[in-house]
Enzyme design. Structure first.
Site, PDB file in Angstrom:
ATOM      1  N   LYS A  44       0.834  -1.216   0.000  1.00  0.00           N
ATOM      2  CA  LYS A  44       0.000   0.000   0.000  1.00  0.00           C
ATOM      3  C   LYS A  44       0.863   1.258   0.000  1.00  0.00           C
ATOM      4  O   LYS A  44       0.360   2.370   0.141  1.00  0.00           O
ATOM      5  CB  LYS A  44      -0.878   0.039   1.271  1.00  0.00           C
ATOM      6  CG  LYS A  44      -1.967  -1.010   1.314  1.00  0.00           C
ATOM      7  CD  LYS A  44      -2.905  -0.782   2.504  1.00  0.00           C
ATOM      8  CE  LYS A  44      -2.297  -1.257   3.804  1.00  0.00           C
ATOM      9  NZ  LYS A  44      -3.218  -1.109   4.958  1.00  0.00           N
ATOM     10  N   LYS A  46       2.931   1.971   2.421  1.00  0.00           N
ATOM     11  CA  LYS A  46       3.074   2.434   3.805  1.00  0.00           C
ATOM     12  C   LYS A  46       4.185   1.646   4.484  1.00  0.00           C
ATOM     13  O   LYS A  46       4.448   0.507   4.108  1.00  0.00           O
ATOM     14  CB  LYS A  46       1.785   2.147   4.597  1.00  0.00           C
ATOM     15  CG  LYS A  46       0.665   3.138   4.386  1.00  0.00           C
ATOM     16  CD  LYS A  46      -0.560   2.750   5.195  1.00  0.00           C
ATOM     17  CE  LYS A  46      -0.523   3.276   6.619  1.00  0.00           C
ATOM     18  NZ  LYS A  46      -1.820   3.138   7.317  1.00  0.00           N
TER      19      LYS A  46
HETATM   20  N1  CTP Z   1      -8.667   5.609  14.421  1.00  0.00           N
HETATM   21  C1  CTP Z   1      -9.584   6.348  15.194  1.00  0.00           C
HETATM   22  N2  CTP Z   1      -9.243   7.591  15.659  1.00  0.00           N
HETATM   23  C2  CTP Z   1      -8.016   8.093  15.387  1.00  0.00           C
HETATM   24  C3  CTP Z   1      -7.075   7.357  14.635  1.00  0.00           C
HETATM   25  C4  CTP Z   1      -7.443   6.110  14.149  1.00  0.00           C
HETATM   26  O1  CTP Z   1     -10.713   5.900  15.444  1.00  0.00           O
HETATM   27  N3  CTP Z   1      -7.734   9.313  15.836  1.00  0.00           N
HETATM   28  C5  CTP Z   1      -9.070   4.310  13.897  1.00  0.00           C
HETATM   29  C6  CTP Z   1      -9.075   4.291  12.363  1.00  0.00           C
HETATM   30  O2  CTP Z   1     -10.276   4.842  11.868  1.00  0.00           O
HETATM   31  C7  CTP Z   1      -8.945   2.808  12.081  1.00  0.00           C
HETATM   32  C8  CTP Z   1      -8.115   2.292  13.280  1.00  0.00           C
HETATM   33  O3  CTP Z   1      -8.132   3.333  14.260  1.00  0.00           O
HETATM   34  O4  CTP Z   1     -10.212   2.178  12.070  1.00  0.00           O
HETATM   35  C9  CTP Z   1      -6.685   1.982  12.893  1.00  0.00           C
HETATM   36  O5  CTP Z   1      -6.230   3.107  12.193  1.00  0.00           O
HETATM   37  P1  CTP Z   1      -4.747   3.332  11.682  1.00  0.00           P
HETATM   38  O6  CTP Z   1      -4.821   3.759  10.252  1.00  0.00           O
HETATM   39  O7  CTP Z   1      -3.896   2.195  12.025  1.00  0.00           O
HETATM   40  O8  CTP Z   1      -4.339   4.583  12.613  1.00  0.00           O
HETATM   41  P2  CTP Z   1      -4.112   6.083  12.215  1.00  0.00           P
HETATM   42  O9  CTP Z   1      -3.711   6.825  13.445  1.00  0.00           O
HETATM   43  O10 CTP Z   1      -5.290   6.616  11.451  1.00  0.00           O
HETATM   44  O11 CTP Z   1      -2.846   5.932  11.267  1.00  0.00           O
HETATM   45  P3  CTP Z   1      -2.460   6.733   9.945  1.00  0.00           P
HETATM   46  O12 CTP Z   1      -2.330   8.171  10.340  1.00  0.00           O
HETATM   47  O13 CTP Z   1      -1.136   6.131   9.507  1.00  0.00           O
HETATM   48  O14 CTP Z   1      -3.557   6.490   8.947  1.00  0.00           O
END
Ligand code: CTP
Length: 155
Positions: A44, A46
């Protein structure tokens, strides 16, 4: 027994993750997390700070999580839903609409994200720390090490 399934990378485990998992767990009896493998993340574009094994260990230690399984490809969701008798497929609302097609197999829900925190933001903040700040942190750590050494010698 109501089973909930979610997917994600969960790198640099933070309070947004905890709050999502808490709300997911409250929807039923068993929460399964499909954790993106390092290879899947690479596909992806990432990359995570912590390895799959480390992220899985952290998630498994979270009291809201009952089972961690690897997420290796986009297409596995249907077979996971069948294999684990999933009742609710749930994701944060940054994925709203993306998985509606799974609603023929189970209930699909999107929960609101916790505001103002994300793994990418934490990574950016750390990267933006000025060298000066890092030097200050380094100096404080060295001072702390010296103090600990002195305390050990004086025991
Ligand atoms: N999530 C959430 N609230 C946040 C960050 C993440 O509810 N502030 C949720 C996302 O919607 C997802 C899950 O946690 O269902 C895992 O998200 P992930 O993508 O691993 O975390 P992120 O912090 O969003 O990472 P990135 O910034 O790399 O996308």
């Amino acid at each position: 027994m109501k089973v909930i399934l979610t997917y994600g990378t969960f790198d640099l485990f933070h309070v947004g993750h905890v709050r999502l998992l808490e709300r997911l767990a409250s929807l039923g009896d068993k929460l399964i997390v499909g954790l993106s493998s390092d290879e899947f993340n690479k596909s992806k574009g990432k990359s995570s700070f912590f390895s799959y094994e480390e992220r899985a260990e952290i998630l498994a230690a979270c009291k809201y999580v009952d089972l961690v399984i690897p997420e290796r490809e986009w297409e596995q969701k249907e077979s996971d839903i069948n294999k684990y008798n999933v009742d609710i497929f749930a994701m944060g609302d940054d994925w709203k609409g993306h998985f509606d097609s799974l609603s023929s197999l189970c209930q699909v829900v999107y929960l609101p994200r916790t505001k103002s925190i994300s793994t990418s933001e934490i990574k950016t903040l750390i990267a933006d720390l000025k060298k000066n700040d890092l030097n200050k942190v380094q100096k404080s750590l060295n001072d702390a090490i010296e103090i600990i050494k002195k305390l050990n010698y004086s025991e």
